[in-house]
Design a protein around this motif. Structure first.
Motif, PDB file in Angstrom:
ATOM      1  N   SER A  50       0.828  -1.200   0.000  1.00  0.00           N
ATOM      2  CA  SER A  50       0.000   0.000   0.000  1.00  0.00           C
ATOM      3  C   SER A  50       0.869   1.260   0.000  1.00  0.00           C
ATOM      4  O   SER A  50       0.563   2.247  -0.679  1.00  0.00           O
ATOM      5  N   LYS A  51       1.956   1.205   0.755  1.00  0.00           N
ATOM      6  CA  LYS A  51       2.870   2.348   0.831  1.00  0.00           C
ATOM      7  C   LYS A  51       3.536   2.610  -0.514  1.00  0.00           C
ATOM      8  O   LYS A  51       3.718   3.767  -0.918  1.00  0.00           O
ATOM      9  N   GLY A  54       0.002   2.130  -3.549  1.00  0.00           N
ATOM     10  CA  GLY A  54      -1.347   2.624  -3.334  1.00  0.00           C
ATOM     11  C   GLY A  54      -2.370   1.578  -3.762  1.00  0.00           C
ATOM     12  O   GLY A  54      -2.203   0.383  -3.529  1.00  0.00           O
ATOM     13  N   TYR A  55      -3.443   2.031  -4.437  1.00  0.00           N
ATOM     14  CA  TYR A  55      -4.485   1.098  -4.873  1.00  0.00           C
ATOM     15  C   TYR A  55      -3.986   0.105  -5.917  1.00  0.00           C
ATOM     16  O   TYR A  55      -4.564  -0.976  -6.081  1.00  0.00           O
ATOM     17  N   GLY A  57      -1.613  -1.691  -5.669  1.00  0.00           N
ATOM     18  CA  GLY A  57      -1.139  -2.885  -4.969  1.00  0.00           C
ATOM     19  C   GLY A  57      -2.091  -4.058  -5.083  1.00  0.00           C
ATOM     20  O   GLY A  57      -1.682  -5.213  -4.937  1.00  0.00           O
TER      21      GLY A  57
END
Length: 316
Positions: A50-51, A54-55, A57
């Motif tokens: 996620s880091k 983001g989406y 991932g």
């Protein structure tokens, strides 16, 4: 839909290991290693994905599902032991009806308790460790393991727990076929006791890591190996439980899928109870609340295991 994989996989393993307790113990342990490892690693890995992405991932998740699909299509050979009866008796309703079976009914409290414990620990430990200060100290003062830790150190701690748990299950894979299943479960509960006692003492050593004295650090480093040893002992409970469930399913030809389907039901129910009631206990008493909740679950599990042992339900 993803949850359908668990009973199907366990039913397949049960069919393919008929007549070989040693092979079944090893394969069931490997299955549990993959399950617990996936649950434990998902938190730190998911956070990093996620880091970084983001989406986007979620594309990694999609890729894993595609890989799983390819393995099932081209790498899995259908069981030769599948019964025609299993096609009519593999539903959730049929699984719930099996709760009346004495072997399942007496084993269920132990299995549910340990799944609840694992769900509570995996879900709540990072939340507790990373609760921000000074709010954590005001809410539950004088608790070392409640608040004040960074996300990296908290995920590292959970990763260490998962690592030793997985190593322990690998060791138990070799030992389990030579012992009674309830013996392994009792040893696992002894390991849980060691963990609870050691972690409770560690939690009372100070307000946070920066306030620890020299003697407190000595106690901390003395108790950490005890926690690790307890985790290794506790890790034997889950493969012993899975092997017990597979043994029960052999007594019920044509309903193996329904019996093993209870694994998914109890796993999901345990995760829910662990996160909800365990979270309430943490709100009330911080890390001590989680340890108290663990003691209650351990006692319930021990009563179930002792009943099984006395009535020889663990003898195939």
């Amino acid at each position: 839909m993803t949850a359908l994989n668990a009973p199907a996989c366990l039913g397949y393993i049960t069919d393919m290991t008929v007549g070989s307790d040693r092979l079944r113990a090893r394969v069931m342990t490997a299955f549990e290693v993959a399950t617990v490892g996936g649950l434990a690693l998902a938190i730190p890995c998911g956070g990093q994905l996620s880091k970084w992405f983001g989406y986007w991932g979620f594309l990694v998740v999609i890729g894993l599902h595609v890989l799983n699909l390819l393995i099932v299509l081209f790498g899995i050979e259908e069981s030769h032991y599948r019964s025609r009866l299993s096609r009519r008796h593999g539903s959730l309703v049929e699984s719930l009806k099996l709760l009346r079976n004495k072997y399942i009914f007496t084993f269920l409290p132990a299995w549910l308790s340990i799944n609840t414990l694992v769900g509570a620990w995996i879900t709540l430990i990072i939340i507790m460790l990373t609760y921000p200060n000074p709010a954590a100290d005001l809410r539950h003062p004088h608790q070392l393991l409640y608040g004040g830790f960074g996300k990296d150190s908290a995920t590292l701690a959970l990763g260490g727990f998962a690592l030793f748990f997985l190593v322990g299950m690998g060791i138990w894979m070799l030992i389990l076929p030579r012992m009674r299943r309830t013996t392994v479960m009792i040893i696992g509960l002894i390991g849980l006791s060691l963990c609870v006692i050691a972690l409770t003492i560690i939690n009372g050593l100070g307000e946070n890591m920066s306030t620890l004295t020299g003697s407190s650090w000595t106690i901390l480093w003395t108790l950490l190996p005890l926690v690790v040893f307890g985790v290794v002992l506790l890790s034997g409970f889950t493969p012993a439980s899975l092997t017990q469930m597979a043994s029960i399913s052999e007594r019920m030809p044509g309903k193996r899928g329904a019996v093993m389907g209870l694994y998914s039901v109890v796993l999901g129910l345990g995760q829910f109870i662990g996160a909800s009631i365990g979270g309430l206990m943490v709100d009330l008493a911080g890390f001590y609340g989680l340890m108290g909740f663990s003691v209650v679950l351990g006692i319930l599990s021990l009563i179930s295991v002792l009943y099984m042992r006395v009535h020889r339900h663990d003898i195939a």
